[in-house]
Motif scaffolding. Structure first.
Motif, short mmCIF file in Angstrom:
data_model
loop_
_atom_site.label_atom_id
_atom_site.label_comp_id
_atom_site.label_asym_id
_atom_site.label_seq_id
_atom_site.Cartn_x
_atom_site.Cartn_y
_atom_site.Cartn_z
N ALA A 112 -6.84 5.65 1.17
CA ALA A 112 -5.57 4.98 0.84
C ALA A 112 -4.47 5.40 1.80
CB ALA A 112 -5.17 5.27 -0.60
N MET A 116 -2.40 2.97 4.32
CA MET A 116 -0.94 2.89 4.28
C MET A 116 -0.36 3.11 5.67
SD MET A 116 0.22 4.81 0.72
CE MET A 116 -0.24 6.41 1.33
N ARG A 121 2.92 0.91 5.79
CA ARG A 121 3.47 0.69 4.45
C ARG A 121 3.55 1.99 3.64
NH1 ARG A 121 0.61 -4.93 2.66
NH2 ARG A 121 1.89 -4.65 0.82
N VAL A 122 3.80 3.09 4.31
CA VAL A 122 3.83 4.38 3.63
C VAL A 122 4.98 4.45 2.63
CG1 VAL A 122 4.06 6.88 3.93
CG2 VAL A 122 2.68 5.55 5.56
N GLU A 124 6.87 2.03 1.39
CA GLU A 124 6.70 1.00 0.36
C GLU A 124 5.64 1.41 -0.67
OE1 GLU A 124 5.11 -3.63 0.00
OE2 GLU A 124 5.42 -2.74 1.97
N SER A 125 4.56 2.00 -0.21
CA SER A 125 3.49 2.42 -1.11
C SER A 125 3.94 3.52 -2.06
CB SER A 125 2.27 2.87 -0.31
OG SER A 125 1.72 1.78 0.40
N ASN A 128 6.21 1.94 -4.58
CA ASN A 128 5.42 1.18 -5.55
C ASN A 128 4.66 2.09 -6.51
OD1 ASN A 128 6.28 -1.23 -4.50
ND2 ASN A 128 4.45 -1.59 -3.28
N THR A 129 4.22 3.24 -6.04
CA THR A 129 3.55 4.20 -6.93
C THR A 129 4.49 4.63 -8.04
OG1 THR A 129 2.13 4.97 -5.14
CG2 THR A 129 2.40 6.44 -7.03
N LEU A 147 2.20 -5.47 -9.14
CA LEU A 147 1.48 -4.43 -8.42
C LEU A 147 0.14 -4.14 -9.09
CD1 LEU A 147 4.54 -2.08 -7.83
CD2 LEU A 147 3.55 -3.75 -6.24
N ASN A 154 -0.81 -7.69 -2.21
CA ASN A 154 -0.81 -6.23 -2.17
C ASN A 154 -1.88 -5.72 -1.22
OD1 ASN A 154 1.21 -6.06 -4.13
ND2 ASN A 154 -0.27 -6.14 -5.79
N LEU A 155 -1.64 -4.56 -0.67
CA LEU A 155 -2.63 -3.87 0.15
C LEU A 155 -3.75 -3.42 -0.78
CD1 LEU A 155 -3.09 -2.91 3.04
CD2 LEU A 155 -1.88 -0.81 2.46
N ARG A 156 -4.95 -3.89 -0.52
CA ARG A 156 -6.08 -3.60 -1.42
C ARG A 156 -7.15 -2.80 -0.70
NH1 ARG A 156 -7.75 -8.95 -4.41
NH2 ARG A 156 -9.46 -8.44 -3.05
#
Length: 178
Positions: A112, A116, A121-122, A124-125, A128-129, A147, A154-156
């Motif tokens: 993960a 990221m 997207r660090v 943003e991730s 979002n967490t 989310l 979303n990044l999956r």
């Protein structure tokens, strides 16, 4: 290490590697694959170790599958991942299921972080967490409306890759420990 353990580890590694390829290519792990893999693990366990080994294999599958099912219910992973970890745990056996789960979670976290960074997207991730944690604190296991794993924007993460890495690491650690 017994020849039974070698057969079970080989089978489990093969299942994990095939699942990772499917997940990366299609972003799905089909039911026919996970369910036949689970049945195959149960059959190998009973043929090689008898009824006792089969019962321990059922317990391993139930424990691993139940823990991953919580993430599925919360919208954090797909159902194929849940069935895959149950099949892998059935093959690995109850004695190594704890190590399998720990190795898989660690490999999933590392994967993960790599994704990221790769996608830029660090920040943003991490934001979002926090949003997800707050949402689950307030709403229990109900998936976040935006989310969650079903939202294609979303990044999956192809989590079968993490499960495969965790499986191979568990097998390697078992060989080193014996």
């Amino acid at each position: 290490m017994t020849s039974h353990a070698v057969v079970l580890q080989g089978y489990t590694a093969m299942v994990a590697l095939c699942a990772a390829v499917m997940d990366v290519r299609t972003r799905r792990i089909p039911n026919w694959f996970t369910l036949s893999s689970l049945v195959g693990a149960f059959l190998l366990q009973v043929m090689l170790g008898g009824l006792h080994a089969l019962l321990l294999s059922f317990a391993a599958a139930a424990i691993a599958g139940s823990l991953f099912a919580v993430m599925f219910l919360a919208g954090g992973m797909g159902g194929g991942d849940v069935k895959l970890i149950a099949a892998i745990a059935a093959g690995i056996g109850l004695a190594d299921t704890g190590a399998l789960l720990m190795c898989t979670v660690l490999c999933g976290g590392a994967l993960a972080v790599c994704m990221m960074v790769r996608h830029g997207r660090v920040v943003e991730s991490f934001r979002n967490t926090g949003r997800i944690m707050l949402h689950h604190y307030e709403n229990g296991l109900e998936p976040h409306p935006e989310l969650n794993v079903r939202n294609r924007r979303n990044l999956r993460l192809p989590y079968a890759v993490a499960i495969t890495a965790g499986t191979l690491l568990t097998i390697s650690l078992e060989k080193v420990g014996k």
